[in-house]
Design an enzyme around this catalytic site. Structure first.
Site, PDB file in Angstrom:
ATOM      1  N   HIS A  25       0.812  -1.295   0.062  1.00 42.60           N
ATOM      2  CA  HIS A  25      -0.155   0.068   0.124  1.00 42.60           C
ATOM      3  C   HIS A  25       0.921   1.326   0.020  1.00 42.60           C
ATOM      4  O   HIS A  25       0.581   2.078  -0.813  1.00 42.60           O
ATOM      5  CB  HIS A  25      -0.826  -0.001   1.361  1.00 42.60           C
ATOM      6  CG  HIS A  25      -1.954  -1.071   1.462  1.00 42.60           C
ATOM      7  ND1 HIS A  25      -2.178  -1.812   2.362  1.00 42.60           N
ATOM      8  CD2 HIS A  25      -2.799  -1.308   0.483  1.00 42.60           C
ATOM      9  CE1 HIS A  25      -3.088  -2.288   2.300  1.00 42.60           C
ATOM     10  NE2 HIS A  25      -3.619  -2.348   1.130  1.00 42.60           N
ATOM     11  N   LYS A  49     -15.170  -7.024   4.265  1.00 40.36           N
ATOM     12  CA  LYS A  49     -15.049  -8.290   4.573  1.00 40.36           C
ATOM     13  C   LYS A  49     -15.093  -8.970   5.942  1.00 40.36           C
ATOM     14  O   LYS A  49     -15.759 -10.097   5.800  1.00 40.36           O
ATOM     15  CB  LYS A  49     -13.420  -8.463   4.016  1.00 40.36           C
ATOM     16  CG  LYS A  49     -13.056  -8.037   2.749  1.00 40.36           C
ATOM     17  CD  LYS A  49     -11.644  -7.731   2.569  1.00 40.36           C
ATOM     18  CE  LYS A  49     -11.106  -7.050   1.294  1.00 40.36           C
ATOM     19  NZ  LYS A  49      -9.747  -6.603   1.269  1.00 40.36           N
ATOM     20  N   ARG A  99      -2.163  -6.209  -7.928  1.00 38.42           N
ATOM     21  CA  ARG A  99      -1.193  -7.172  -7.558  1.00 38.42           C
ATOM     22  C   ARG A  99      -1.130  -8.550  -8.665  1.00 38.42           C
ATOM     23  O   ARG A  99      -0.099  -8.837  -8.863  1.00 38.42           O
ATOM     24  CB  ARG A  99      -1.135  -7.755  -5.971  1.00 38.42           C
ATOM     25  CG  ARG A  99      -0.753  -6.945  -4.978  1.00 38.42           C
ATOM     26  CD  ARG A  99      -1.542  -6.974  -3.600  1.00 38.42           C
ATOM     27  NE  ARG A  99      -2.808  -7.459  -3.653  1.00 38.42           N
ATOM     28  CZ  ARG A  99      -3.640  -7.985  -2.847  1.00 38.42           C
ATOM     29  NH1 ARG A  99      -3.015  -8.285  -1.633  1.00 38.42           N
ATOM     30  NH2 ARG A  99      -4.818  -8.381  -3.023  1.00 38.42           N
ATOM     31  N   SER A 136      -2.895  -7.312   3.347  1.00 39.48           N
ATOM     32  CA  SER A 136      -3.557  -7.219   4.753  1.00 39.48           C
ATOM     33  C   SER A 136      -3.598  -8.464   5.547  1.00 39.48           C
ATOM     34  O   SER A 136      -3.563  -8.723   6.716  1.00 39.48           O
ATOM     35  CB  SER A 136      -4.492  -6.182   4.961  1.00 39.48           C
ATOM     36  OG  SER A 136      -3.978  -4.733   4.339  1.00 39.48           O
TER      37      SER A 136
HETATM   38  O1  PNS Z   1      -8.780  -2.646   0.920  1.00 36.23           O
HETATM   39  P1  PNS Z   1      -9.915  -3.069   0.414  1.00 36.23           P
HETATM   40  O2  PNS Z   1     -10.823  -3.950   1.310  1.00 36.23           O
HETATM   41  O3  PNS Z   1      -9.844  -3.653  -0.985  1.00 36.23           O
HETATM   42  O4  PNS Z   1     -10.768  -1.848  -0.167  1.00 36.23           O
HETATM   43  C1  PNS Z   1     -12.125  -2.045  -0.699  1.00 36.23           C
HETATM   44  C2  PNS Z   1     -12.866  -0.581  -0.837  1.00 36.23           C
HETATM   45  C3  PNS Z   1     -12.966  -0.057   0.452  1.00 36.23           C
HETATM   46  C4  PNS Z   1     -12.026   0.232  -1.612  1.00 36.23           C
HETATM   47  C5  PNS Z   1     -14.389  -0.909  -1.189  1.00 36.23           C
HETATM   48  O5  PNS Z   1     -14.813  -1.835  -0.225  1.00 36.23           O
HETATM   49  C6  PNS Z   1     -15.214   0.307  -1.312  1.00 36.23           C
HETATM   50  O6  PNS Z   1     -14.945   1.091  -2.141  1.00 36.23           O
HETATM   51  N1  PNS Z   1     -16.063   0.353  -0.267  1.00 36.23           N
HETATM   52  C7  PNS Z   1     -16.998   1.473  -0.157  1.00 36.23           C
HETATM   53  C8  PNS Z   1     -18.618   0.949  -0.520  1.00 36.23           C
HETATM   54  C9  PNS Z   1     -18.629   1.066  -2.141  1.00 36.23           C
HETATM   55  O7  PNS Z   1     -18.503   2.262  -2.540  1.00 36.23           O
HETATM   56  N2  PNS Z   1     -19.271  -0.028  -2.477  1.00 36.23           N
HETATM   57  C10 PNS Z   1     -19.393  -0.121  -3.908  1.00 36.23           C
HETATM   58  C11 PNS Z   1     -18.143  -0.193  -4.798  1.00 36.23           C
HETATM   59  S1  PNS Z   1     -18.703  -0.365  -6.552  1.00 36.23           S
END
Ligand code: PNS
Length: 170
Positions: A25, A49, A99, A136
């Site tokens: 990150h 998650k 990745r 993570s």
């Molecule tokens: O580090 P991560 O867990 O891959 O991050 C995921 C994240 C936070 C970027 C994604 O879950 C997110 O954007 N969540 C907010 C909810 C949202 O907008 N959902 C619709 C996405 S199309």
């Protein structure tokens, strides 16, 4: 080059759970900071998650310490839709790291949905090969089973991990 021909600046949002921030990150943040005028690292309050290992405050504080030297990087958090946050902060681009090929499959549809909702595009930065296997989730698993994660997280994160729950000794 006269002023009129200068390219307009870009404010990027780099969203994630950051539970915790990894060296992968951090590498993406450093490279995004070299490309865009401003980078806002946006920590999602409730990751989809699972229950996060680190509180929101811990996740934000670890990122702030890790990116301390980068003047154009700020850290904030958001709830709900990323697209709403992006519009609210008037960001011009979303940054995501990739990745492996399987990342691309899920990130592509997410990027299209976010563009559909906010009209903001996602720029993918390929992860540095050194960190392509580091997530993570894996860092937490190794740590919880007593493994050494020094190589995979910035010192600011390692410090908190060690103070929070010292790994069991074998
Ligand atoms: O580090 P991560 O867990 O891959 O991050 C995921 C994240 C936070 C970027 C994604 O879950 C997110 O954007 N969540 C907010 C909810 C949202 O907008 N959902 C619709 C996405 S199309």
């Amino acid at each position: 080059m006269n002023e009129a021909s200068t390219l307009a600046g870009h404010s990027a949002i780099y969203p994630g759970s950051f539970d915790p921030l990894t060296r992968g990150h951090l590498d993406v943040i450093q490279r995004a900071a070299a490309i865009f005028d401003h980078v806002l690292v946006a920590v999602v309050v409730n990751p989809q998650k699972a229950q996060p290992l680190f509180t929101l405050d811990e996740r934000e504080a670890m990122i702030r310490e890790a990116v301390g030297g980068l003047a154009n990087v700020k850290v904030d958090h958001f709830r709900g839709l990323l697209a709403d946050f992006v519009r609210h902060r008037e960001a011009t681009v979303i940054v995501k790291g990739l990745r492996v090929v399987s990342d691309f499959e899920s990130e592509m549809s997410t990027a299209l949905m976010n563009r559909s909702l906010s009209n903001v595009d996602t720029v993918f930065l390929p992860s540095d090969a050194r960190w392509s296997f580091v997530s993570s989730t894996l860092v937490k698993e190794v740590y919880n089973l007593g493994g050494d994660v020094t190589e995979y997280v910035p010192p600011a994160v390692l410090k908190v991990m060690q103070s929070k729950r010292p790994p069991p000794r074998s």
